[in-house]
Design an enzyme around this catalytic site. Structure first.
Site, PDB file in Angstrom:
ATOM      1  N   ASP A   1      -2.633   6.287  -3.394  1.00 13.20           N
ATOM      2  CA  ASP A   1      -1.450   5.671  -2.803  1.00 13.20           C
ATOM      3  C   ASP A   1      -0.968   4.527  -3.694  1.00 13.20           C
ATOM      4  O   ASP A   1      -1.478   4.325  -4.802  1.00 13.20           O
ATOM      5  CB  ASP A   1      -1.722   5.201  -1.375  1.00 13.20           C
ATOM      6  CG  ASP A   1      -2.712   4.049  -1.301  1.00 13.20           C
ATOM      7  OD1 ASP A   1      -3.510   3.884  -2.248  1.00 13.20           O
ATOM      8  OD2 ASP A   1      -2.705   3.318  -0.298  1.00 13.20           O
TER       9      ASP A   1
ATOM     10  N   ASP B   1      -5.991   2.252  -3.262  1.00 14.61           N
ATOM     11  CA  ASP B   1      -7.252   2.052  -2.541  1.00 14.61           C
ATOM     12  C   ASP B   1      -7.587   3.232  -1.631  1.00 14.61           C
ATOM     13  O   ASP B   1      -8.625   3.247  -0.980  1.00 14.61           O
ATOM     14  CB  ASP B   1      -7.250   0.741  -1.753  1.00 14.61           C
ATOM     15  CG  ASP B   1      -6.195   0.687  -0.655  1.00 14.61           C
ATOM     16  OD1 ASP B   1      -5.363   1.613  -0.568  1.00 14.61           O
ATOM     17  OD2 ASP B   1      -6.196  -0.301   0.113  1.00 14.61           O
TER      18      ASP B   1
ATOM     19  N   SER C   1       0.811  -1.211   0.000  1.00 14.21           N
ATOM     20  CA  SER C   1       0.000   0.000   0.000  1.00 14.21           C
ATOM     21  C   SER C   1       0.850   1.269   0.000  1.00 14.21           C
ATOM     22  O   SER C   1       1.576   1.527  -0.957  1.00 14.21           O
ATOM     23  CB  SER C   1      -0.952  -0.043   1.201  1.00 14.21           C
ATOM     24  OG  SER C   1      -1.906   0.977   1.143  1.00 14.21           O
TER      25      SER C   1
ATOM     26  N   ASP D   1      -1.233   1.312  -3.956  1.00 13.30           N
ATOM     27  CA  ASP D   1      -2.136   0.318  -4.529  1.00 13.30           C
ATOM     28  C   ASP D   1      -3.497   0.904  -4.865  1.00 13.30           C
ATOM     29  O   ASP D   1      -4.424   0.181  -5.212  1.00 13.30           O
ATOM     30  CB  ASP D   1      -2.290  -0.890  -3.607  1.00 13.30           C
ATOM     31  CG  ASP D   1      -3.046  -0.578  -2.332  1.00 13.30           C
ATOM     32  OD1 ASP D   1      -3.040   0.590  -1.895  1.00 13.30           O
ATOM     33  OD2 ASP D   1      -3.653  -1.503  -1.751  1.00 13.30           O
TER      34      ASP D   1
END
Length: 448
Positions: free
Chosen positions: A244, A248, A105, A246
């Site tokens: 960010d 999400d 992440s 990833d």
């Protein structure tokens, strides 16, 4: 059974150290394959999709997972770099047994992690993760050659996900005449997000779209939005969007470069949906949600509830209550009428839908919500440090709560993704809040 490896968002750590080491990840793939494929009939070979972000370690971990899944008799679909929510969508759309994301992440490139989705595109419940950990304690017994899983690469995954994201924005609206800076953090959305907003008509200025395996989240993205803010002002854009690694989570900026966090964006979506008669139930936040959001929603008579920190717990509470909208101030926003999990791109589109539909600016849409001063300090600690057992820490917390006298909150919690204690103090008096946050953080340091 106490879980050893799974935190609030899958398994995460430093690359090369257990659990993010190739031999362990292969065993994890095998254990997950055995558990997640448990409901598949013997006549049907289970299939699992693997996506990743742009970290250099993703190649190694992808191969290890693939080997473990194959040994368990599970077929594998490889999609390469793909936002976490894209993996959830494709897993559900393709009727697969599970989806796996290789990502840490918002963390730096030296970290990585493994996240799992069930066949319906939802994050795994604690019970299933515990079952996988039980399987990890058993020997790896490779299937016979005739029953080994196969692997293939899915070539049209990105295009499918782009079309899905666009489908969450009303066809009667478009973004023509709107200039948007889109910061992809050199992460998984670098080849997705700019296309989504461009194909909806926006004039897109993209940054953070040149991943090299090492620069993910490096001075860009939702946790480092200064680059996006500066580009908004430089290009005279109408909005800025920062994702960010990833993709999400999302934060946004207005035309002046002023930043808006997840709580403010959640308020904009909620009030628009209420106005349009589209809000089902109330809104779920977390222990970290600003009191300002709770009070602003109360002014609109919108119910509000707090879950534990972590978007998975927001999701669980939404499902328990039959509500559709929730999120975290970090920028994880869940719109269950659009997707089964938090999606930074889809969340940004829901904010833009409210602004375009109501012909209102970002600053005006967020104006009715006044944020309380909130100070968050991350204190590095030893692994498994228990702050609750230290009298000095508890006394500092009690003194702060007594001084705030109901006009604020104190929250200490252990991070589920890294060895830190998060010290949060919130209240109407900014100087008092800052002072108590620093006092409590120092007490944690001394106790550790």
């Amino acid at each position: 059974m106490k879980r050893r490896y799974f935190g609030t968002d899958g398994v995460r750590g430093k690359v090369g150290e257990t659990p993010i080491a190739p031999e362990f990840v292969m065993k994890l793939g095998y254990a997950a394959g055995k558990v997640l494929a448990g409901g598949t009939s013997h006549a049907e070979r289970p299939s699992v999709l693997i996506g990743k972000d742009t970290r250099v370690s993703g190649y190694m971990l992808e191969s290890a997972l693939q080997a473990g899944l194959s040994a368990a008799g599970v077929d594998v679909l490889l999609v390469g770099p793909m936002p976490t929510a894209g993996v959830a969508y494709l897993t559900r759309a393709l009727r697969l047994s599970a989806g796996i994301v290789i990502s840490a992440s918002h963390n730096p490139f030296q970290d990585n992690g493994i996240k799992f989705f069930s066949g319906d595109g939802a994050k795994l419940p604690d019970e299933t993760e515990t079952e996988i950990e039980r399987e990890l304690e058993l020997p790896l017994k490779c299937m016979s050659s005739a029953k080994l899983g196969k692997a293939r690469r899915m070539e049209d995954a990105v295009g499918r996900y782009i079309e899905f994201c666009k489908s969450t924005f009303p066809t009667r609206l478009d973004l023509k005449g709107v200039r948007i800076v889109v910061d992809c953090a050199h992460g998984a959305a670098y080849h997705v997000a700019p296309c989504v907003f461009h194909e909806l008509g926006a004039d897109v200025v993209d940054i953070g779209v040149n991943p090299d395996g090492f620069n993910i989240n490096d001075e860009v993205g939702a946790t480092r939005p200064q680059a996006m803010q500066a580009e908004v002002k430089r290009t005279r854009a109408d909005f800025g969007i920062a994702l960010d690694g990833d993709a999400d989570r999302v934060v946004m900026a207005d035309s002046e470069g002023k930043l808006y966090d997840g709580d403010q964006l959640l308020y904009i979506i909620a009030q628009h949906r209420q106005k349009q008669g589209m809000l089902s139930g109330g809104v779920v936040g977390t222990q970290m949600t600003n009191l300002g959001l709770e009070h602003a929603l109360a002014q609109l008579s919108i119910p509000f509830a707090r879950a534990k920190v972590g978007d998975r717990y927001v999701l669980e509470m939404l499902n328990e209550r039959g509500w559709q909208l929730g999120g975290e101030n970090s920028g994880h926003i869940v719109c269950l009428d659009k997707h089964t999990t938090g999606d930074g791109i889809v969340s940004a589109l829901q904010v833009l839908r409210a602004l375009v539909s109501d012909s209102v600016s970002l600053v005006d849409a967020a104006a009715p919500m006044a944020l309380y001063p909130q100070v968050l300090i991350n204190v590095a600690v030893k692994q498994a440090f228990d702050f609750a057992s230290h009298g000095k820490v508890q006394k500092a917390v009690a003194d702060a709560e007594h001084d705030l006298d109901g006009s604020g909150r104190v929250l200490l919690r252990a991070s589920g993704t890294e060895p830190v204690i998060r010290v949060m103090v919130e209240g109407k008096a900014g100087a008092k809040v800052k002072g108590w946050a620093e006092t409590i953080a120092q007490a944690v340091r001394e106790a550790c």
